[in-house]
Design a protein around this motif. Structure first.
Motif, PDB file in Angstrom:
ATOM      1  N   GLU A 167       0.859  -1.176   0.000  1.00  0.00           N
ATOM      2  CA  GLU A 167       0.000   0.000   0.000  1.00  0.00           C
ATOM      3  C   GLU A 167       0.900   1.232   0.000  1.00  0.00           C
ATOM      4  OE1 GLU A 167      -3.455  -0.059   0.182  1.00  0.00           O
ATOM      5  OE2 GLU A 167      -3.500  -2.259   0.171  1.00  0.00           O
ATOM      6  N   LEU A 168       0.673   2.127  -0.950  1.00  0.00           N
ATOM      7  CA  LEU A 168       1.501   3.326  -1.077  1.00  0.00           C
ATOM      8  C   LEU A 168       0.653   4.571  -0.864  1.00  0.00           C
ATOM      9  CD1 LEU A 168       3.401   2.327  -4.329  1.00  0.00           C
ATOM     10  CD2 LEU A 168       4.256   2.149  -1.989  1.00  0.00           C
ATOM     11  N   GLY A 169       1.243   5.560  -0.202  1.00  0.00           N
ATOM     12  CA  GLY A 169       0.625   6.864  -0.042  1.00  0.00           C
ATOM     13  C   GLY A 169       1.512   7.911  -0.692  1.00  0.00           C
ATOM     14  N   PRO A 170       1.166   9.179  -0.536  1.00  0.00           N
ATOM     15  CA  PRO A 170       1.963  10.244  -1.145  1.00  0.00           C
ATOM     16  C   PRO A 170       3.444  10.162  -0.750  1.00  0.00           C
ATOM     17  CG  PRO A 170      -0.084  11.123  -0.312  1.00  0.00           C
ATOM     18  CD  PRO A 170       0.012   9.692   0.175  1.00  0.00           C
ATOM     19  N   ARG A 171       4.303  10.402  -1.749  1.00  0.00           N
ATOM     20  CA  ARG A 171       5.753  10.408  -1.597  1.00  0.00           C
ATOM     21  C   ARG A 171       6.327   9.028  -1.298  1.00  0.00           C
ATOM     22  NH1 ARG A 171       6.733  15.500   2.220  1.00  0.00           N
ATOM     23  NH2 ARG A 171       7.985  13.879   3.161  1.00  0.00           N
ATOM     24  N   GLN A 172       5.598   7.975  -1.724  1.00  0.00           N
ATOM     25  CA  GLN A 172       6.119   6.618  -1.599  1.00  0.00           C
ATOM     26  C   GLN A 172       6.155   5.987  -2.979  1.00  0.00           C
ATOM     27  OE1 GLN A 172       3.322   5.001   1.319  1.00  0.00           O
ATOM     28  NE2 GLN A 172       5.000   4.960   2.796  1.00  0.00           N
ATOM     29  N   GLY A 173       7.139   5.125  -3.188  1.00  0.00           N
ATOM     30  CA  GLY A 173       7.287   4.480  -4.486  1.00  0.00           C
ATOM     31  C   GLY A 173       7.606   3.008  -4.345  1.00  0.00           C
ATOM     32  N   PHE A 174       7.440   2.293  -5.456  1.00  0.00           N
ATOM     33  CA  PHE A 174       7.729   0.862  -5.473  1.00  0.00           C
ATOM     34  C   PHE A 174       8.099   0.453  -6.896  1.00  0.00           C
ATOM     35  CE2 PHE A 174       6.546  -3.648  -5.730  1.00  0.00           C
ATOM     36  CZ  PHE A 174       7.260  -4.145  -4.651  1.00  0.00           C
ATOM     37  N   MET A 175       9.132  -0.402  -7.010  1.00  0.00           N
ATOM     38  CA  MET A 175       9.567  -0.887  -8.311  1.00  0.00           C
ATOM     39  C   MET A 175       9.188  -2.360  -8.439  1.00  0.00           C
ATOM     40  SD  MET A 175      12.018  -2.587 -10.344  1.00  0.00           S
ATOM     41  CE  MET A 175      13.282  -3.015  -9.197  1.00  0.00           C
ATOM     42  N   ILE A 176       8.563  -2.711  -9.570  1.00  0.00           N
ATOM     43  CA  ILE A 176       8.206  -4.087  -9.864  1.00  0.00           C
ATOM     44  C   ILE A 176       9.229  -4.633 -10.862  1.00  0.00           C
ATOM     45  CG2 ILE A 176       6.440  -5.616 -10.801  1.00  0.00           C
ATOM     46  CD1 ILE A 176       4.409  -3.372 -10.096  1.00  0.00           C
ATOM     47  N   PRO A 177       9.964  -5.666 -10.480  1.00  0.00           N
ATOM     48  CA  PRO A 177      10.964  -6.218 -11.400  1.00  0.00           C
ATOM     49  C   PRO A 177      10.297  -6.866 -12.616  1.00  0.00           C
ATOM     50  CG  PRO A 177      11.300  -7.026  -9.149  1.00  0.00           C
ATOM     51  CD  PRO A 177       9.980  -6.325  -9.181  1.00  0.00           C
TER      52      PRO A 177
END
Length: 92
Positions: free
Chosen positions: A60-70
């Motif tokens: 779960e992401l909120g503002p100013r958060q990131g995630f990379m999917i390989p």
């Protein structure tokens, strides 16, 4: 040397940065399970809430958060509310 572009990019219009395709999208829907066999995909939440479901967990992401999917990883994305998300990949 090429002059840098000084024309603002419209929201939701993709632009190229070197080999990356960068988009800022207003998202208000879920995307079915899929994978990108030839590219990693990075999501950065500017505003709202955004979720990335993997086979073994949910992020779960909120503002100013990131995630990379390989690349090659099965996933789906969800926006439980209208969200603005910056997306970096290599293809449309």
């Amino acid at each position: 040397m090429r002059e840098p572009s000084v024309t603002p990019t419209d929201l939701n219009s993709p632009c190229r940065v070197n080999d990356a395709l960068v988009t800022v999208e207003t998202i208000e829907h879920d995307v079915d399970w899929h994978r990108h066999d030839n590219e990693d995909k990075f999501f950065y939440v500017v505003d709202g809430r955004f979720a990335v479901d993997l086979e073994d967990r949910s992020i779960e992401l909120g503002p100013r958060q990131g995630f990379m999917i390989p690349k090659g990883r099965l996933h789906r994305t969800r926006a439980p509310e209208q969200s603005v998300v910056l997306i970096v990949g290599t293809s449309d």
